[in-house]
Write an enzyme that holds these catalytic residues in place. Structure first.
Site, PDB file in Angstrom:
ATOM      1  N   LYS A   1       0.861  -1.189   0.000  1.00 12.14           N
ATOM      2  CA  LYS A   1       0.000   0.000   0.000  1.00 12.14           C
ATOM      3  C   LYS A   1       0.895   1.236   0.000  1.00 12.14           C
ATOM      4  CE  LYS A   1      -1.582   2.877   2.904  1.00 12.14           C
ATOM      5  NZ  LYS A   1      -1.728   4.102   2.083  1.00 12.14           N
TER       6      LYS A   1
ATOM      7  N   GLU B   1      -1.418   7.210  -0.370  1.00 15.95           N
ATOM      8  CA  GLU B   1      -2.518   7.504  -1.282  1.00 15.95           C
ATOM      9  C   GLU B   1      -2.294   8.778  -2.094  1.00 15.95           C
ATOM     10  OE1 GLU B   1      -3.994   8.555   2.951  1.00 15.95           O
ATOM     11  OE2 GLU B   1      -2.623   7.147   1.966  1.00 15.95           O
TER      12      GLU B   1
ATOM     13  N   GLY C   1       2.444   4.313  13.501  1.00 18.70           N
ATOM     14  CA  GLY C   1       3.209   3.124  13.843  1.00 18.70           C
ATOM     15  C   GLY C   1       2.705   2.446  15.105  1.00 18.70           C
TER      16      GLY C   1
ATOM     17  N   GLU D   1       8.952  16.193  15.360  1.00 16.28           N
ATOM     18  CA  GLU D   1       9.404  16.119  13.965  1.00 16.28           C
ATOM     19  C   GLU D   1       8.556  17.035  13.099  1.00 16.28           C
ATOM     20  OE1 GLU D   1      10.725  12.529  10.955  1.00 16.28           O
ATOM     21  OE2 GLU D   1       8.887  12.286  12.099  1.00 16.28           O
TER      22      GLU D   1
END
Length: 490
Positions: free
Chosen positions: A176, A179, A234, A386
């Site tokens: 995957k 998108e 995650g 981040e």
């Protein structure tokens, strides 16, 4: 452009079962460059079923390793053949410069070549047995069905890190891609089909992480999840994967320190500090966004950075003069802007940047000026979080021990750098820095045969190198008694 803009499931190019599509946008000017299927749980289940059947029938896993390696090598050759088309697609999709994308294609071909050569080099070993007349051996077998989820910043590069070792070791897979940047991944599946990868072995599902990614993570017929992306996602994947205790390989980003000692080569350190952050507009998990500079050179170093940054040429990735392209989307730029606003509120000093460019030619794109903050401390969220954009924070230090302590003050541990001409000092620092990769007098260099991954919350496992191929294998011990006799215990 002869591109099959579809999903690839069980050896066939197909639309989404729902019929839904998604428009792919060029981040330079917001033009629609493609419309692709928007898959969901139903498409994902179909791809998983195809991969499960292909693995269980053994057609690929039982193919001699040399033959699998030859097909993986063929993929590398086809990538080299179509390098220009792939680079163009990557730049259209992501906004990065086409020069950078060409370099990516060379690296990607190198990854497939590397794992092609390793395909028949993992045959196992004989080990000592405590029993006479016996054989004890260790073999490495494919994990099975692998779910692979890749990010938008380096779509095909990150895909290659997962596809090549999975195929070389005899696994089947469902990939995957992000998108919003699927085009080069679609193209490489076309090349894999041309190279001779059997139907059902490699499957491509396009769609959102909330549907496709969630199904891959929780489905009990998937044996491994390899994910590169953000730490929040995650953690969700880890939780979902507990349904059948899947193997996990996670690369979850970083907030990477770059320590600059006063005895470093000044001009080179300045140049590399910029290179370490502003490639692809800072949208790199290993970007050296935390500069930790020795106090005696701090002001001079910051001044040199600012002067260079003011001269950056922003523009189209297809303009040879462009040094930095746009951010990936309006939503992501808004996050970077929020991050910068937070830095100002926290008391950091904005040395340069901190806004959108005023150039009229850039107004249709998702551009943001390269930004530097000074007077930063580790209690600031801009130092800990981040940004994933063109933003540097600068901290000061006086002593070597302080520099290392600052570098380690993070939940992340992906990568870091040390700049000094005192090699023993560099080695002392490297030994204490809690990161998966540490560069001495360099930054952001990687290559296929060196492992990549992080300490702490930067992830689990490693990609690239020999460790990268181990992620896609299970280790089995086989004991054979050549002269069995009764035990007479009972």
């Amino acid at each position: 452009m002869n591109l099959k803009q579809q999903q690839y499931i069980n050896g066939k190019w197909v639309d989404a079962l729902s019929g839904n599509t998604r428009e792919i946008i060029n981040p330079f000017n917001q033009e629609v460059i493609a419309a692709v299927p928007e898959g969901d749980e139903a498409d994902t289940k179909a791809a998983i079923a195809a991969a499960r059947k292909a693995f269980d029938n053994g057609e690929w896993s039982e193919t001699p390793a040399t033959e699998r390696g030859a097909i993986v090598r063929k993929i590398a050759e086809l990538i080299e053949r179509d390098k220009e088309e792939l680079a163009r697609l990557e730049s259209l999709d992501t906004g990065k410069t086409v020069e950078e994308s060409r370099g990516d294609m060379d690296d990607i071909a190198g990854v497939f070549r590397y794992y092609a050569e390793l395909a028949d080099k993992n045959g196992g070993e004989l080990i000592d047995s405590p029993i006479p007349n016996s054989i004890s051996r260790v073999v490495h077998e494919p994990v099975g069905v692998c779910g692979q989820i890749t990010p938008w910043n380096y779509p095909l590069l990150q895909a290659s890190w997962k596809l090549a070792p999975a195929l070389a070791t005899g696994n089947t897979l469902i990939m995957k891609p992000s998108e919003i940047t699927p085009l080069t991944t679609i193209k490489v599946f076309e090349l894999m089909e041309e190279a001779g990868v059997p139907a059902g072995v490699a499957n491509l599902v396009l769609g959102a992480g909330s549907t496709v990614g969630a199904e891959l993570s929780s489905n009990v017929d998937v044996d491994l999840i390899s994910f590169t992306g953000g730490i929040v996602t995650g953690k969700k994947i880890m939780q979902a994967a507990s349904a059948n205790v899947k193997k996990l390989a996670l690369e979850l980003g970083g907030k990477n320190p770059n320590i600059i000692f006063a005895d470093a080569d000044f001009e080179t350190a300045v140049d590399q500090a910029l290179n370490g952050v502003f490639f692809h507009a800072g949208q790199i998990c290993s970007a050296g966004t935390r500069l930790i500079v020795e106090e005696s050179i701090h002001d001079e170093f910051v001044s040199a950075l600012v002067e260079r940054v003011k001269k950056f040429k922003l523009g189209s990735g297809f303009d040879e003069d462009t040094q930095m392209g746009p951010l990936i989307s309006a939503e992501h730029r808004a996050k970077v802007e929020e991050y910068v606003e937070t830095g100002i509120k926290e008391g950091a000093t904005l040395a340069v940047g901190g806004s959108r460019p005023e150039d009229p030619e850039l107004q249709n794109g998702f551009f943001y000026l390269p930004t530097i903050f000074t007077d930063c401390t580790t209690d600031m969220s801009i130092v800990q979080d981040e940004a994933f954009g063109p933003v540097i924070t600068v901290e000061k230090f006086r002593e070597e021990e302080e520099a290392v302590k600052l570098a380690n003050d993070s939940v992340y541990g992906l990568a870091g750098g040390v700049w000094t001409n005192d090699i023993p000092k560099a080695e002392r620092c490297v030994k204490k820095m809690r990161m998966g990769t540490v560069w001495i007098n360099d930054f952001n260099l990687y290559f296929p045969h060196a492992p990549w991954g992080g300490f702490k919350q930067s992830g689990i496992g490693r990609e690239l190198g020999k460790l990268g191929i181990e992620e896609y294998t299970e280790t089995k011990h086989i004991f054979q008694n050549l002269k069995p006799e009764p035990v007479n215990w009972f």
